[in-house]
Design a protein around this motif. Structure first.
Motif, mmCIF file in Angstrom:
data_model
loop_
_atom_site.group_PDB
_atom_site.id
_atom_site.type_symbol
_atom_site.label_atom_id
_atom_site.label_comp_id
_atom_site.label_asym_id
_atom_site.label_seq_id
_atom_site.Cartn_x
_atom_site.Cartn_y
_atom_site.Cartn_z
ATOM 1 N N UNK A 97 0.837 -1.202 0.000
ATOM 2 C CA UNK A 97 0.000 0.000 0.000
ATOM 3 C C UNK A 97 0.876 1.258 0.000
ATOM 4 N N UNK A 98 1.879 1.261 0.848
ATOM 5 C CA UNK A 98 2.762 2.422 0.921
ATOM 6 C C UNK A 98 3.570 2.585 -0.363
ATOM 7 N N UNK A 99 4.013 1.461 -0.935
ATOM 8 C CA UNK A 99 4.848 1.522 -2.142
ATOM 9 C C UNK A 99 4.083 2.056 -3.346
ATOM 10 N N UNK A 100 2.776 1.771 -3.418
ATOM 11 C CA UNK A 100 1.971 2.188 -4.569
ATOM 12 C C UNK A 100 1.110 3.406 -4.276
ATOM 13 N N UNK A 101 1.368 4.055 -3.132
ATOM 14 C CA UNK A 101 0.537 5.197 -2.710
ATOM 15 C C UNK A 101 -0.927 4.786 -2.662
ATOM 16 N N UNK A 102 -1.149 3.632 -2.020
ATOM 17 C CA UNK A 102 -2.489 3.061 -1.856
ATOM 18 C C UNK A 102 -3.162 2.812 -3.210
ATOM 19 N N UNK A 103 -2.386 2.283 -4.131
ATOM 20 C CA UNK A 103 -2.868 1.932 -5.471
ATOM 21 C C UNK A 103 -3.542 3.123 -6.158
ATOM 22 N N UNK A 104 -2.858 4.224 -6.126
ATOM 23 C CA UNK A 104 -3.395 5.449 -6.712
ATOM 24 C C UNK A 104 -3.289 5.425 -8.233
ATOM 25 N N UNK A 105 -4.096 6.249 -8.883
ATOM 26 C CA UNK A 105 -4.131 6.278 -10.343
ATOM 27 C C UNK A 105 -2.806 6.739 -10.944
ATOM 28 N N UNK A 106 -2.108 7.635 -10.247
ATOM 29 C CA UNK A 106 -0.848 8.122 -10.808
ATOM 30 C C UNK A 106 0.244 7.059 -10.810
ATOM 31 N N UNK A 107 0.050 5.993 -10.041
ATOM 32 C CA UNK A 107 1.017 4.895 -10.028
ATOM 33 C C UNK A 107 0.594 3.739 -10.942
ATOM 34 N N UNK A 108 -0.523 3.884 -11.618
ATOM 35 C CA UNK A 108 -1.048 2.813 -12.455
ATOM 36 C C UNK A 108 -0.286 2.739 -13.771
ATOM 37 N N UNK A 109 0.181 1.539 -14.108
ATOM 38 C CA UNK A 109 0.936 1.324 -15.339
ATOM 39 C C UNK A 109 0.056 0.858 -16.486
ATOM 40 N N UNK A 110 -1.008 0.155 -16.176
ATOM 41 C CA UNK A 110 -1.879 -0.376 -17.210
ATOM 42 C C UNK A 110 -2.865 -1.350 -16.603
#
Length: 451
Positions: free
Chosen positions: A127-140
């Motif tokens: 959760x911390x690594x992906x910023x709580x699965x935020x859209x800006x961290x989404x690759x596809x």
């Protein structure tokens, strides 16, 4: 309305303020209630008894409802715990490691003496690594679900694949992917670092591929210029080596069943790595298998698999052939068409090669950097891979041999592709309406028709 006993003076009694009178009639046989019995009776207690019975019944019913709810809750939790427990043991034999500070436990099961254990990574870390699965961290996003970029506290970059709860692929496919790829080690296969089964989340953690997937470069004119001929030729050979490892060189014989450009990831040096093993199957002693559940992506499927559900290593060879022709042309097979003839990419490549005009197939970006002999050889190999009869298609070991040849050996002549996989006929008067159709793997497909 209630009934009470009769007093010896009156023989009747008034209820509800005198509004109701009920008389007793004496039995002729003297077997009825006698006056002496009536004289010793207190006022009737049947009303409090009914209230007590009703109260007890309601209490019992409430207890039954509560107990049923508790049993259902316990069974549901037990299933979830069993699923998580199974998830914790099905990869105990796998290889791979991630720094221990990010792992709550390792999937070691009863085999704690193994030198290498596959880690379960804590959910709060992801959760911390992906910023709580935020859209800006989404690759596809694919059939499995969305993929996010993650950054661990030590700066290590990871890719986190999150199983979508609405995905057609469930826990079985999740376990399948972990069991397969965690046991495979090859430079042309993406490396699985760990997984997470917590709080109904099903997550796979991979090494991060900074250049995303091959389709991002191939089918986008802005990025395609970065793929000169030498890079494309190296990508073709790398994919072939990865498939050969799956088919012949690994401890298991594995059929991928969903080879396509979006499932080939590129590292920082543009080396290809095959990913997404959710649809893969293990072969043991059989050369061919049948399934009622056809999965994968239309346009890359072998005809015998799309039509009859038959798959084998030659099914992957067909998919590789399609992918090879896409890399050469920069065009997608399942969306390629010519406005006048409606030819698929495979049919178009066959026609050009048969006429000795194979160089007309290549992406124009390659005009200055390509080596004609290598391009024509690749077109020839691609056409060999997409032949109708699986027996006519080469094995991946033969493909690699042909790719490495210097042109002194003669290649067998391919037959015409059986049908147009991904065929779309353009009508000037009406727009196509088939682009929204989805396959089992939740990707866009097109119609395909017999030759």
């Amino acid at each position: 309305m209630g009934f009470g006993s009769v007093g010896d003076d009156e023989g009747s009694r008034c209820f509800n303020g005198g509004q109701l009178k009920l008389g007793w009639v004496m039995s002729r046989s003297n077997k009825s209630l006698g006056l002496e019995a009536n004289q010793n009776r207190t006022p009737d207690n049947s009303n409090p008894t009914l209230v007590l019975v009703a109260t007890l019944s309601a209490t019992f019913g409430l207890l039954v409802v509560c107990l049923s709810g508790f049993i259902i809750w316990r069974r549901r939790n037990s299933r979830e715990e069993a699923g998580n427990s199974q998830g914790g043991h099905f990869v105990d034999m796998a290889e791979g490691r991630i720094p221990n500070e990010y792992s709550r436990e390792t999937f070691s099961g009863e085999n704690r003496d193994r030198s290498q254990e596959f880690p379960s990574i804590q959910l709060d870390i992801l959760h911390a690594a992906t910023n709580h699965f935020s859209d800006e961290m989404k690759l596809g996003e694919g059939g499995f679900g969305p993929v996010y970029k993650g950054i661990l506290p030590d700066g290590k970059e990871i890719a986190v694949k999150r199983l979508s709860r609405t995905s057609g692929q469930g826990l079985v496919d999740f376990k399948n992917e972990v069991m397969l790829i965690a046991r495979l080690q090859h430079r042309n296969l993406v490396r699985l670092l760990g997984c997470c089964l917590e709080k109904n989340e099903k997550l796979l953690v991979y090494e991060f591929m900074p250049n995303k997937s091959l389709d991002v470069f191939l089918f986008n004119s802005k990025f395609a210029v970065q793929l000169d001929w030498q890079k494309r030729f190296n990508i073709i050979k790398g994919i072939a080596r990865g498939i050969l490892y799956l088919h012949e060189d690994s401890r298991l014989r594995i059929i991928h069943r969903d080879l396509k450009a979006s499932n080939v990831l590129l590292d920082h040096e543009m080396n290809p790595k095959i990913s997404d093993f959710g649809m893969a199957r293990i072969f043991e002693d059989k050369n061919e298998a049948n399934t009622n559940r056809v999965v994968g992506t239309y346009g890359y499927m072998a005809p015998e698999y799309a039509m009859q559900g038959l798959f084998s290593i030659k099914s992957d060879v067909f998919s590789f052939g399609v992918l090879l022709l896409e890399i050469l042309s920069g065009k997608k097979n399942n969306s390629f068409h010519l406005s006048e003839t409606g030819e698929s990419l495979l049919a178009f490549a066959w026609k050009l090669w048969s006429k000795g005009e194979g160089m007309e197939l290549i992406d124009r970006i390659l005009a200055l950097s390509c080596v004609a002999s290598e391009v024509l050889k690749c077109i020839h190999i691609g056409l060999l891979c997409v032949q109708e009869d699986p027996a006519d298609r080469p094995t991946m070991s033969s493909v690699i041999f042909m790719l490495a040849s210097d042109g002194t050996i003669s290649l067998p002549r391919p037959t015409e592709p059986a049908f147009s996989v991904g065929r779309v006929v353009s009508e000037p008067s009406e727009p196509m309406s088939n682009d929204g159709v989805c396959s089992v793997n939740e990707v866009t497909i097109s119609n395909f028709s017999p030759r």
